[in-house]
Design a protein around this motif. Structure first.
Motif, PDB file in Angstrom:
ATOM      1  N   ASN A   1      -0.552 -23.500 -19.650  1.00  0.00           N
ATOM      2  CA  ASN A   1      -0.487 -24.759 -20.405  1.00  0.00           C
ATOM      3  C   ASN A   1      -1.444 -25.778 -19.805  1.00  0.00           C
ATOM      4  N   THR A   2      -2.401 -26.203 -20.578  1.00  0.00           N
ATOM      5  CA  THR A   2      -3.282 -27.287 -20.146  1.00  0.00           C
ATOM      6  C   THR A   2      -3.018 -28.489 -21.039  1.00  0.00           C
ATOM      7  N   GLY A   3      -2.545 -29.570 -20.411  1.00  0.00           N
ATOM      8  CA  GLY A   3      -2.340 -30.789 -21.170  1.00  0.00           C
ATOM      9  C   GLY A   3      -3.648 -31.540 -21.318  1.00  0.00           C
ATOM     10  N   TYR A   4      -3.828 -32.177 -22.482  1.00  0.00           N
ATOM     11  CA  TYR A   4      -5.009 -33.020 -22.661  1.00  0.00           C
ATOM     12  C   TYR A   4      -4.582 -34.297 -23.380  1.00  0.00           C
ATOM     13  N   GLY A   5      -5.300 -35.361 -23.094  1.00  0.00           N
ATOM     14  CA  GLY A   5      -4.997 -36.640 -23.729  1.00  0.00           C
ATOM     15  C   GLY A   5      -6.273 -37.459 -23.823  1.00  0.00           C
ATOM     16  N   VAL A   6      -6.546 -37.972 -25.012  1.00  0.00           N
ATOM     17  CA  VAL A   6      -7.758 -38.753 -25.232  1.00  0.00           C
ATOM     18  C   VAL A   6      -7.362 -40.210 -25.417  1.00  0.00           C
TER      19      VAL A   6
ATOM     20  N   GLY B   1      -2.128 -33.341 -26.493  1.00  0.00           N
ATOM     21  CA  GLY B   1      -1.361 -32.132 -26.764  1.00  0.00           C
ATOM     22  C   GLY B   1      -1.453 -31.158 -25.622  1.00  0.00           C
ATOM     23  N   VAL B   2      -1.074 -29.934 -25.908  1.00  0.00           N
ATOM     24  CA  VAL B   2      -1.083 -28.888 -24.882  1.00  0.00           C
ATOM     25  C   VAL B   2      -1.802 -27.674 -25.443  1.00  0.00           C
ATOM     26  N   ILE B   3      -2.768 -27.165 -24.682  1.00  0.00           N
ATOM     27  CA  ILE B   3      -3.440 -25.917 -25.050  1.00  0.00           C
ATOM     28  C   ILE B   3      -2.705 -24.792 -24.336  1.00  0.00           C
ATOM     29  N   GLU B   4      -2.115 -23.909 -25.119  1.00  0.00           N
ATOM     30  CA  GLU B   4      -1.389 -22.788 -24.512  1.00  0.00           C
ATOM     31  C   GLU B   4      -2.205 -21.516 -24.647  1.00  0.00           C
ATOM     32  N   THR B   5      -2.127 -20.679 -23.610  1.00  0.00           N
ATOM     33  CA  THR B   5      -2.768 -19.366 -23.715  1.00  0.00           C
ATOM     34  C   THR B   5      -1.672 -18.315 -23.553  1.00  0.00           C
ATOM     35  N   ALA B   6      -1.861 -17.199 -24.220  1.00  0.00           N
ATOM     36  CA  ALA B   6      -0.827 -16.158 -24.273  1.00  0.00           C
ATOM     37  C   ALA B   6      -0.740 -15.392 -22.961  1.00  0.00           C
ATOM     38  N   ALA B   7       0.477 -15.288 -22.422  1.00  0.00           N
ATOM     39  CA  ALA B   7       0.691 -14.581 -21.148  1.00  0.00           C
ATOM     40  C   ALA B   7       0.437 -13.089 -21.285  1.00  0.00           C
ATOM     41  N   THR B   8       0.381 -12.618 -22.528  1.00  0.00           N
ATOM     42  CA  THR B   8       0.236 -11.173 -22.746  1.00  0.00           C
ATOM     43  C   THR B   8      -1.220 -10.703 -22.642  1.00  0.00           C
ATOM     44  N   ILE B   9      -2.165 -11.642 -22.615  1.00  0.00           N
ATOM     45  CA  ILE B   9      -3.563 -11.207 -22.535  1.00  0.00           C
ATOM     46  C   ILE B   9      -4.107 -11.449 -21.140  1.00  0.00           C
TER      47      ILE B   9
END
Lengths: 166, 166
Positions: free
Chosen positions: A12-17, A31-39
């Motif tokens: 999870n990478t949070g970002y805010g502008v 928001g939050v950029i999520e990446t899949a733990a399965t990859i």
């Protein structure tokens, strides 16, 4: 001035502008950029790079602000967060956006007036300072907005000192 | 099979390209990517990304092998190395090259036959295994070639186990 705040992480990478409009701060995005733990990790970093590059392209920030190392972290988590942070900084570098690091204490002091403020205070102050209808749903987004606010509030002072010194 | 070994760092990233040709291993390329300490970290990571992307484009490796966290590292150095490592893994991910991590002990065991081998042994064995005219000039390049050798020597076994298991 538009600042992109980042709270980096592989999952999870949070970002805010945040933009300074006249005397006040407004949130343009977050928001939050999520990446899949399965990859695989290298594909997750690729997804993170692509998503963050889109945010930078859309908002053309003047600066990226990141939280510095959390000193309570252990070596393994510092290593993992470092990987995501490196990719975030790369996105900035590739767009010629300057990066600024702030310690958690600096962020809390800038947002709450105390480097020892509780986590819930940060989220509440982010809502208040940005006149949001409610607190950010995700902690990572709140933390990213907080570090962006921190940079917005400190940057004019930093410049003032520079001018005075020069 | 062509393997790109990486010893990541912000100031110096070692790389080594090793191919298995019939029964033996050959070095196709190797060196150190240096970034200037005088420029901002985000620009250094951008330079690293560009240089590593060129290496990947030139050699089209089948895999990237990286040393895992050095467990003796402190939190700050793990964080710094993590940033460069994230960028290296991103280069792999963007080129759809799979990444593999090996602990320093695994690398030493694969190259020297002992997980406790001294640093000088690694460099000497890299020269010997790759039939180089001399030991690599730079430690980072030797370490990168070593982790590439490690992957070359372990990958066939890994696959054999997979086939047997499947």
């Amino acid at each position: 001035m538009i600042v992109l705040g980042i709270d980096p992480g592989l999952a999870n990478t949070g970002y805010g502008v945040v933009a300074r409009r006249g005397g006040r701060l407004v949130a343009l995005d977050g928001g939050v950029i999520e990446t899949a733990a399965t990859i695989a990790a290298e594909r997750r970093l690729t997804d993170l790079h692509a998503a963050l590059s889109e945010v930078v392209e859309e908002h053309a920030p003047d600066a990226m602000a990141l939280e510095d190392l959390y000193f309570g972290a252990n070596v393994r988590s510092a290593f993992a967060v470092g990987q995501a942070r490196g990719v975030a900084m790369l996105v900035a570098g590739q767009a010629a956006v300057e990066c600024f690091s702030y310690t958690p204490q600096q962020v809390k002091a800038a947002v709450c007036g105390s480097g020892r403020a509780a986590k819930e205070q940060v989220s509440w102050m982010v809502k208040t300072l940005l006149s949001l209808p409610s607190e950010p749903e995700r902690d990572h987004a709140a933390d990213a907005l907080a570090v962006a606010i921190c940079h917005c509030n400190r940057a004019p002072l930093a410049r003032a000192v520079e001018v005075a010194g020069g």
